[in-house]
Scaffold this active site. Structure first.
Site, PDB file in Angstrom:
ATOM      1  N   ALA A 102       0.872  -1.180   0.000  1.00  0.00           N
ATOM      2  CA  ALA A 102       0.000   0.000   0.000  1.00  0.00           C
ATOM      3  C   ALA A 102       0.904   1.223   0.000  1.00  0.00           C
ATOM      4  O   ALA A 102       2.061   1.158   0.419  1.00  0.00           O
ATOM      5  CB  ALA A 102      -0.883  -0.017   1.237  1.00  0.00           C
ATOM      6  N   GLY A 145       0.798  -4.908   0.978  1.00  0.00           N
ATOM      7  CA  GLY A 145      -0.361  -5.021   0.090  1.00  0.00           C
ATOM      8  C   GLY A 145      -0.043  -5.734  -1.213  1.00  0.00           C
ATOM      9  O   GLY A 145      -0.940  -6.307  -1.839  1.00  0.00           O
ATOM     10  N   GLU A 148      -0.377  -9.271  -0.399  1.00  0.00           N
ATOM     11  CA  GLU A 148      -1.817  -9.514  -0.184  1.00  0.00           C
ATOM     12  C   GLU A 148      -2.574  -9.548  -1.508  1.00  0.00           C
ATOM     13  O   GLU A 148      -3.488 -10.362  -1.696  1.00  0.00           O
ATOM     14  CB  GLU A 148      -2.372  -8.415   0.735  1.00  0.00           C
ATOM     15  CG  GLU A 148      -1.808  -8.529   2.149  1.00  0.00           C
ATOM     16  CD  GLU A 148      -2.101  -7.306   3.005  1.00  0.00           C
ATOM     17  OE1 GLU A 148      -1.914  -6.173   2.521  1.00  0.00           O
ATOM     18  OE2 GLU A 148      -2.531  -7.475   4.158  1.00  0.00           O
ATOM     19  N   GLU A 168       4.661  -4.655   7.320  1.00  0.00           N
ATOM     20  CA  GLU A 168       3.893  -3.578   7.979  1.00  0.00           C
ATOM     21  C   GLU A 168       4.365  -3.314   9.402  1.00  0.00           C
ATOM     22  O   GLU A 168       4.362  -2.193   9.879  1.00  0.00           O
ATOM     23  CB  GLU A 168       2.392  -3.945   7.987  1.00  0.00           C
ATOM     24  CG  GLU A 168       1.724  -3.880   6.616  1.00  0.00           C
ATOM     25  CD  GLU A 168       1.810  -5.167   5.803  1.00  0.00           C
ATOM     26  OE1 GLU A 168       2.623  -6.064   6.154  1.00  0.00           O
ATOM     27  OE2 GLU A 168       1.069  -5.290   4.810  1.00  0.00           O
TER      28      GLU A 168
HETATM   29  N1  CAA Z   1       4.599   3.279  -0.643  1.00  0.00           N
HETATM   30  C1  CAA Z   1       4.979   4.428  -1.226  1.00  0.00           C
HETATM   31  N2  CAA Z   1       6.127   4.565  -1.923  1.00  0.00           N
HETATM   32  C2  CAA Z   1       6.912   3.495  -2.020  1.00  0.00           C
HETATM   33  C3  CAA Z   1       6.579   2.251  -1.446  1.00  0.00           C
HETATM   34  C4  CAA Z   1       5.357   2.173  -0.739  1.00  0.00           C
HETATM   35  N3  CAA Z   1       4.928   1.019  -0.173  1.00  0.00           N
HETATM   36  N4  CAA Z   1       7.570   1.375  -1.705  1.00  0.00           N
HETATM   37  C5  CAA Z   1       8.486   2.045  -2.447  1.00  0.00           C
HETATM   38  N5  CAA Z   1       8.086   3.318  -2.630  1.00  0.00           N
HETATM   39  C6  CAA Z   1       8.773   4.377  -3.364  1.00  0.00           C
HETATM   40  C7  CAA Z   1       9.934   4.945  -2.538  1.00  0.00           C
HETATM   41  O1  CAA Z   1       9.448   5.914  -1.624  1.00  0.00           O
HETATM   42  C8  CAA Z   1      10.797   5.539  -3.626  1.00  0.00           C
HETATM   43  O2  CAA Z   1      10.223   6.749  -4.023  1.00  0.00           O
HETATM   44  P1  CAA Z   1      11.167   8.080  -4.201  1.00  0.00           P
HETATM   45  O3  CAA Z   1      12.069   7.735  -5.355  1.00  0.00           O
HETATM   46  O4  CAA Z   1      10.196   9.152  -4.496  1.00  0.00           O
HETATM   47  O5  CAA Z   1      11.911   8.235  -2.932  1.00  0.00           O
HETATM   48  C9  CAA Z   1      10.618   4.544  -4.783  1.00  0.00           C
HETATM   49  O6  CAA Z   1       9.395   3.840  -4.515  1.00  0.00           O
HETATM   50  C10 CAA Z   1      11.733   3.528  -4.870  1.00  0.00           C
HETATM   51  O7  CAA Z   1      11.846   2.895  -3.600  1.00  0.00           O
HETATM   52  P2  CAA Z   1      13.252   2.754  -2.821  1.00  0.00           P
HETATM   53  O8  CAA Z   1      14.149   3.889  -3.150  1.00  0.00           O
HETATM   54  O9  CAA Z   1      12.927   2.528  -1.394  1.00  0.00           O
HETATM   55  O10 CAA Z   1      13.791   1.432  -3.521  1.00  0.00           O
HETATM   56  P3  CAA Z   1      14.794   0.360  -2.891  1.00  0.00           P
HETATM   57  O11 CAA Z   1      15.175  -0.540  -4.015  1.00  0.00           O
HETATM   58  O12 CAA Z   1      15.870   1.027  -2.124  1.00  0.00           O
HETATM   59  O13 CAA Z   1      13.911  -0.475  -1.820  1.00  0.00           O
HETATM   60  C11 CAA Z   1      11.955  -1.652  -1.069  1.00  0.00           C
HETATM   61  C12 CAA Z   1      12.856  -1.271  -2.267  1.00  0.00           C
HETATM   62  C13 CAA Z   1      12.746  -2.561  -0.121  1.00  0.00           C
HETATM   63  C14 CAA Z   1      10.740  -2.375  -1.615  1.00  0.00           C
HETATM   64  C15 CAA Z   1      11.550  -0.370  -0.303  1.00  0.00           C
HETATM   65  O14 CAA Z   1      11.027   0.562  -1.246  1.00  0.00           O
HETATM   66  C16 CAA Z   1      10.510  -0.590   0.748  1.00  0.00           C
HETATM   67  O15 CAA Z   1      10.821  -1.065   1.809  1.00  0.00           O
HETATM   68  N6  CAA Z   1       9.232  -0.237   0.459  1.00  0.00           N
HETATM   69  C17 CAA Z   1       8.169  -0.295   1.430  1.00  0.00           C
HETATM   70  C18 CAA Z   1       7.678  -1.733   1.641  1.00  0.00           C
HETATM   71  C19 CAA Z   1       6.585  -1.771   2.668  1.00  0.00           C
HETATM   72  O16 CAA Z   1       6.765  -1.441   3.825  1.00  0.00           O
HETATM   73  N7  CAA Z   1       5.373  -2.201   2.244  1.00  0.00           N
HETATM   74  C20 CAA Z   1       4.224  -2.309   3.098  1.00  0.00           C
HETATM   75  C21 CAA Z   1       3.379  -1.074   2.971  1.00  0.00           C
HETATM   76  S1  CAA Z   1       2.064  -1.055   4.172  1.00  0.00           S
HETATM   77  C22 CAA Z   1       0.840  -2.051   3.534  1.00  0.00           C
HETATM   78  O17 CAA Z   1       0.967  -2.618   2.468  1.00  0.00           O
HETATM   79  C23 CAA Z   1      -0.404  -2.176   4.364  1.00  0.00           C
HETATM   80  C24 CAA Z   1      -1.385  -3.211   3.911  1.00  0.00           C
HETATM   81  O18 CAA Z   1      -1.418  -4.299   4.392  1.00  0.00           O
HETATM   82  C25 CAA Z   1      -2.368  -2.894   2.899  1.00  0.00           C
END
Ligand code: CAA
Length: 295
Positions: A102, A145, A148, A168
């Site tokens: 998400a 998400g 999921e 999360e």
């Molecule tokens: N939401 C919003 N933006 C996201 C994102 C997310 N879940 N995941 C990645 N992005 C964005 C980053 O902010 C970044 O944007 P900017 O260039 O504007 O800074 C871009 O995508 C590239 O990401 P990274 O620079 O972080 O890329 P990376 O290769 O270094 O890392 C990753 C990749 C490990 C997937 C890392 O992006 C990450 O940890 N993402 C978040 C994962 C996460 O926590 N997901 C769960 C979300 S909560 C949820 O899903 C709730 C639910 O149950 C519905």
């Protein structure tokens, strides 16, 4: 790239074959066109365009699932649901990310009251209500998400570099679209607890061993090719009977064993009210290929 044996078919017209009074007539039938989509690419692939291929297209944010993207995805799924020439769908992302979860930026300032009153993310569950089969073709990250969403599909294929996780907990929340429920049913309590409580993802090999995915392919296009091939095979069967089979199989998740078996029995009996059941068995006895009417 699409598998060379599978043809791409454009939107707008479908070739349909209707059989009546012993005549076979092939005609072009206009189809309702897709609404304009910004974050999902939708194409018809496979034999006679009978597979709907959906590609999440928000690469800069690793396909983070914000509301406009999910609206586009559901619009595309609904379009293929109502297109009678489509028998199955494939949902994929990019080589780096199926979906990284998400959208954290969209969620950052939301309040409990807003979430509760608007039933935030509830509409995502419509993906799992799709009646035609959907195969998730996962490359790269399927996190939060994203994991999921893959689990809302009926079959998951992945590439060797795929990462499945529910991170999360690391951002102070818990899964909100099935991560504690579907994952536990799929991989069992112990691994689900480990993934949900640590936030550490698992790789393709472990996902295969745990039963989260059905097959692992070399990373990249091979995953989508494999998924389209399977979807094409599914779409070669009676679309009516395929939907009944999906409904019966899903009952294994939603009900007790006794209720699930009763659902299966009712649907099995019901296949005997269809033309395709009669045709399938008759074709077997007559040693020929069946010709489905989806009736
Ligand atoms: N939401 C919003 N933006 C996201 C994102 C997310 N879940 N995941 C990645 N992005 C964005 C980053 O902010 C970044 O944007 P900017 O260039 O504007 O800074 C871009 O995508 C590239 O990401 P990274 O620079 O972080 O890329 P990376 O290769 O270094 O890392 C990753 C990749 C490990 C997937 C890392 O992006 C990450 O940890 N993402 C978040 C994962 C996460 O926590 N997901 C769960 C979300 S909560 C949820 O899903 C709730 C639910 O149950 C519905």
């Amino acid at each position: 790239m699409l598998p060379s044996t599978l043809k791409l078919m454009k939107f707008g017209h479908a070739t349909v074959t209707s059989k009546g009074a012993g005549l076979t007539v092939t005609m072009l039938r206009p189809m309702c066109s897709l609404p304009k989509l910004e974050y999902v690419k939708a194409e018809k692939v496979g034999t006679d365009g009978r597979v709907g291929l959906l590609t999440l297209n928000r690469p800069k944010a690793l396909n983070a699932l914000f509301t406009p993207l999910m609206n586009d995805l559901l619009a595309a799924i609904n379009h293929f649901e109502s297109d009678s020439s489509v028998g199955a769908m494939v949902l994929t992302g990019s080589e780096k990310a199926f979906a990284a979860g998400a959208d954290i930026k969209e969620m950052q300032n939301r309040t409990f009251a807003e979430n509760y009153q608007q039933n935030f993310l509830n509409f995502w569950g419509d993906v799992a209500k799709t009646r035609k089969p959907i195969i998730a073709a996962v490359n790269g990250y399927a996190l939060g998400g994203g994991c999921e969403l893959a689990m809302m599909c009926d079959i998951i294929y992945c590439g060797t570099t795929a990462k499945f996780g529910q991170p999360e907990i690391t951002i102070g929340t818990i899964p909100g679209a099935g991560g504690t429920q579907r994952l536990t049913r799929l991989v069992g309590k112990s691994l689900s607890m480990q993934m949900n409580l640590t936030g550490v993802p698992i790789g393709a090999e472990k996902a295969l061993a745990a039963g989260l995915v059905a097959e692992v392919f070399p990373a990249g296009e091979a995953v989508v090719d494999g998924a389209v091939k399977t979807a094409d095979k599914i779409a070669s069967h009676s679309k009516l009977i395929v939907q009944m089979c999906k409904e019966a199989t899903n009952a294994a998740y939603e009900t007790t064993l006794a209720e699930g078996l009763a659902t299966e029995k009712r649907l099995f009996h019901a296949t005997f009210s269809t033309a395709d059941r009669k045709e399938g068995m008759t074709a077997f006895v007559e040693k020929r290929k069946p010709s489905w009417q989806d009736q």
